[in-house]
Design a protein around this motif. Structure first.
Motif, mmCIF file in Angstrom:
data_model
loop_
_atom_site.group_PDB
_atom_site.id
_atom_site.type_symbol
_atom_site.label_atom_id
_atom_site.label_comp_id
_atom_site.label_asym_id
_atom_site.label_seq_id
_atom_site.Cartn_x
_atom_site.Cartn_y
_atom_site.Cartn_z
ATOM 1 N N ILE A 73 37.795 17.644 33.175
ATOM 2 C CA ILE A 73 36.325 17.637 33.153
ATOM 3 C C ILE A 73 35.832 19.056 32.909
ATOM 4 O O ILE A 73 36.370 20.006 33.481
ATOM 5 C CB ILE A 73 35.765 17.138 34.511
ATOM 6 N N ILE A 74 34.829 19.183 32.070
ATOM 7 C CA ILE A 74 34.066 20.441 31.999
ATOM 8 C C ILE A 74 32.602 20.068 32.207
ATOM 9 O O ILE A 74 32.032 19.295 31.430
ATOM 10 C CB ILE A 74 34.224 21.161 30.651
ATOM 11 N N SER A 75 32.031 20.594 33.267
ATOM 12 C CA SER A 75 30.641 20.245 33.570
ATOM 13 C C SER A 75 29.897 21.476 34.061
ATOM 14 O O SER A 75 30.446 22.281 34.809
ATOM 15 C CB SER A 75 30.648 19.160 34.658
ATOM 16 N N LYS A 76 28.665 21.596 33.616
ATOM 17 C CA LYS A 76 27.831 22.685 34.144
ATOM 18 C C LYS A 76 27.154 22.159 35.402
ATOM 19 O O LYS A 76 26.055 21.588 35.359
ATOM 20 C CB LYS A 76 26.831 23.137 33.084
ATOM 21 N N ASN A 77 27.870 22.276 36.495
ATOM 22 C CA ASN A 77 27.420 21.789 37.798
ATOM 23 C C ASN A 77 28.139 22.593 38.861
ATOM 24 O O ASN A 77 29.078 23.345 38.554
ATOM 25 C CB ASN A 77 27.789 20.299 37.958
ATOM 26 N N ASP A 78 27.749 22.398 40.119
ATOM 27 C CA ASP A 78 28.504 23.020 41.212
ATOM 28 C C ASP A 78 29.739 22.176 41.488
ATOM 29 O O ASP A 78 29.661 20.933 41.541
ATOM 30 C CB ASP A 78 27.637 23.118 42.468
ATOM 31 N N ALA A 120 34.042 22.818 36.963
ATOM 32 C CA ALA A 120 32.610 22.689 37.204
ATOM 33 C C ALA A 120 32.082 24.071 37.563
ATOM 34 O O ALA A 120 32.468 24.635 38.590
ATOM 35 C CB ALA A 120 32.362 21.698 38.332
ATOM 36 N N SER A 121 31.253 24.606 36.699
ATOM 37 C CA SER A 121 30.717 25.943 36.934
ATOM 38 C C SER A 121 29.526 26.114 36.000
ATOM 39 O O SER A 121 29.157 25.189 35.262
ATOM 40 C CB SER A 121 31.771 27.004 36.632
ATOM 41 N N ALA A 155 35.492 27.661 30.003
ATOM 42 C CA ALA A 155 36.183 26.681 30.861
ATOM 43 C C ALA A 155 37.319 26.016 30.080
ATOM 44 O O ALA A 155 38.412 25.790 30.616
ATOM 45 C CB ALA A 155 35.188 25.639 31.348
ATOM 46 N N MET A 156 37.053 25.721 28.807
ATOM 47 C CA MET A 156 38.095 25.102 27.975
ATOM 48 C C MET A 156 39.299 26.037 27.842
ATOM 49 O O MET A 156 40.459 25.595 27.916
ATOM 50 C CB MET A 156 37.528 24.770 26.594
#
Lengths: 555, 80
Positions: free
Chosen positions: A255-260, A286-287, A294-295
């Protein structure tokens, strides 16, 4: 948004946006045939194209697939050329001897043209597939038309298209004009399956890692502090199921997500509608970092080349930024909803495979163990060897590992000296031995992670490496040289030779193999194709494992 | 309902794209003098026409159409 992101946005061109926007239309058959005709004639999106010939053996007219195949090929930078052979109900393949690596043999058979009973037909068909397989020494695609469209690869059924209320595959009105009852829908379905899935399953680097966004990709709504804003409808659930199926087929998920991170983990573990769980993923990034950063971390962790990755996200800017950093990566737009992204995924070259490798758990176990290994290796390789007790396994001409070796040889891109993609029959030739290489340590059994085929040279005292490869998953433990040289030594002794010839090619993605040659065998990293003869004595001295590592050789 | 001239414009656009010939030379074009109009392109033309006009041709219309004007007639008949 960082300044780097802004710069990336500027580098994304209008035609990139068009390319992405038209993805589902091209891949899911929503273009009109006139649009397909035009797209088929367009030049490719970038200059780097992969040329493949599909040689069509058939007993009915199949030419209307050509424009669709070229259109899909253009979309993915695959330059397909179709070579139509004459009609032949006997499929005797007489007089043809120009089989080569860049040609895939495809059989189109209208079952209605044969009066054989089902068993008789199946026997005959298997014989035809076997014959062309032996001639071409490659996997063969066979498409049989009866009351549905059936796909086979090397005689194994791999998929089918059936008549439904939505799509009518057959219409006898066309028979008088074209000699075939296939409808336009049937031709386009065949073309999409062949160009987007089955032909690439033979020649394209297989996808290994699916990286997904969360909001509007795996669920509806925006994850924030309130989880009840996240909805997993049946459509999103279907996509989650597809990812689980992919995982069972050998894919790694991330997963790559712009979240906490805390919010993401809480969502996955506690949301009642979420099918995917934390342990289904090898990485959860997640960051608020740029997604390409992130990738990069995920690629380092998994040691998977970016060309083996599919990235799914609903945001076109994220997708195009990712593609501009990693040009060979496949990106799938989730903008039109989970159903469309799930279907689109089926036509990403390298996503569908004829066979599952059954090695997902081994691969994932290895990656999970890498954290523990890394902390030991950070203190020096000696501490890793003494704490983890690695065992090198050398399996000489062991039939039990042959299928795995053939498969690995076809998939390995990065640590592969010759990239010949040899077929099973070449491993079994009389004057050759094949060697499987395995690695076990206290943390995991990595299974068969490399191998080689070595043949006897006409000069009796010399043998020749025909193929040599290693999975990048096991690099970084300082054991590559001992393992590969143990394999070569076993082959030299088996063939009664006194030296071994090692060749290499400079390919697009095999830098790790060339780096190894430069550090262990040659005085510098090679920049041109080459060959080197190494004495048994040298191989023997290089094959000595580091202290604390043992080697087991078996037949 | 489309007029004959409207149908002609659409048929000409389709033929010029598929056959890769100049649309100005289409009005008199016949299959026998148009090398790119092969038997397999012929079925492709009907696939496109059926899709564009949302019609179904009967078997004989497809088998016996030999020119651009035959195609226009077949479309008008199917539309009616």
């Amino acid at each position: 948004m960082t300044s780097q992101d802004s710069a990336l946005n500027l580098s994304i061109k209008i035609d990139d946006h068009y390319w992405l926007e038209s993805q589902s239309k091209v891949l899911l058959g929503a273009l009109s045939r006139i649009e397909v005709t035009e797209l088929a004639r367009q030049t490719n999106h970038v200059e780097n194209t992969d040329h493949q010939t599909l040689r069509i053996w058939r007993n009915f007219a199949i030419e209307p697939i050509e424009s669709w195949i070229k259109a899909i090929g253009n979309y993915w930078n695959l330059d397909y050329e179709l070579q139509f052979m004459g009609y032949d109900d006997s499929f005797s393949f007489l007089g043809v001897d120009n089989f080569n690596d860049r040609t895939i043999e495809v059989l189109f058979i209208d079952r209605d043209r044969y009066r054989m009973d089902p068993d008789e037909f199946n026997d005959w068909l298997s014989g035809v597939e076997l014959r062309i397989g032996q001639l071409s020494k490659k996997q063969v695609i066979c498409i049989v038309i009866n009351d549905q469209i059936n796909y086979r690869i090397n005689s194994e059924p791999v998929g089918a298209v059936i008549n439904t209320g939505k799509q009518t595959l057959f219409d006898s009105r066309y028979e008088k004009t074209s000699g075939s009852r296939l409808t336009a829908i049937a031709y386009s379905a065949i073309a999409r399956d062949l160009a987007g899935a089955w032909a690439p399953s033979i020649f394209a680097p297989p996808k290994k890692l699916l990286v997904v966004d969360l909001d509007f990709t795996l669920h509806d709504g925006i994850l924030g502090e309130l989880q009840n804003e996240v909805v997993v409808s049946n459509e999103f659930l279907s996509l989650q199921k597809e990812l689980l199926v992919a995982k069972a087929r050998g894919f790694l998920l991330a997963i790559i997500s712009k979240n906490d991170l805390g919010d993401v983990l809480k969502l996955i573990e506690t949301h009642p509608g979420y099918l995917l769980k934390e342990n289904d993923f090898v990485a959860i990034e997640a960051s608020w970092d740029a997604k390409h950063e992130a990738m990069q971390r995920i690629l380092q962790l998994t040691r998977i080349h970016h060309e083996s990755v599919v990235f799914i996200d609903d945001n076109p800017v994220e997708l195009l930024q990712m593609k501009s950093i990693f040009p060979g990566m496949s990106v799938v737009s989730a903008k039109e909803g989970p159903e469309v992204s799930m279907q689109t995924l089926q036509f990403v070259p390298g996503y569908r495979r004829a066979k599952t490798d059954g090695l997902a758990d081994i691969r994932k176990g290895d990656l999970i163990s890498n954290e523990a290994r890394r902390s030991l290796i950070d203190n020096g390789l000696k501490s890793y060897y003494s704490a983890a007790s690695p065992v090198l396994k050398v399996l000489v001409s062991n039939e039990h590992c042959l299928d795995r070796l053939v498969d690995l040889g076809k998939r390995s891109n990065q640590f592969n000296l010759l990239i010949r993609r040899m077929e099973k029959s070449s491993y079994q030739e009389d004057n050759a031995v094949f060697v499987g290489l395995g690695l076990i340590d206290r943390f995991s059994d990595s299974g068969v992670i490399g191998g080689m085929v070595v043949s006897r040279s006409p000069q009796e005292t010399r043998c020749v490496v025909e193929e040599m490869f290693l999975s990048c998953r096991v690099l970084g433990r300082g054991l590559e040289t001992a393992l590969l040289c143990q394999g070569m030594l076993a082959a030299i002794d088996c063939l009664g030779a006194s030296d071994i010839e090692v060749s290499w090619v400079i390919a697009e993605r095999n830098q790790p193999a060339l780096d190894w040659l430069g550090s262990c065998i040659l005085s510098e990293v090679p920049t041109e194709n080459g060959t080197l003869s190494i004495s048994r004595q040298t191989v023997s001295s290089l094959s000595i494992p580091p202290e604390g590592v043992i080697c087991e050789i078996s037949k | 309902v489309k007029s004959r001239s409207e149908v002609e414009v659409i048929v000409d656009r389709i033929l010029s794209t598929i056959l890769q010939i100049d649309s100005t030379s289409l009005s008199g074009s016949a299959r026998e003098v148009t090398p790119s109009w092969t038997s397999l392109i012929h079925i492709e033309i009907f696939f496109v026409l059926e899709e564009e006009f949302d019609i179904r041709f009967d078997e004989d219309s497809m088998a016996f159409a030999e020119s651009r004007n035959d195609l226009v007639d077949a479309v008008l008949e199917a539309l009616s």
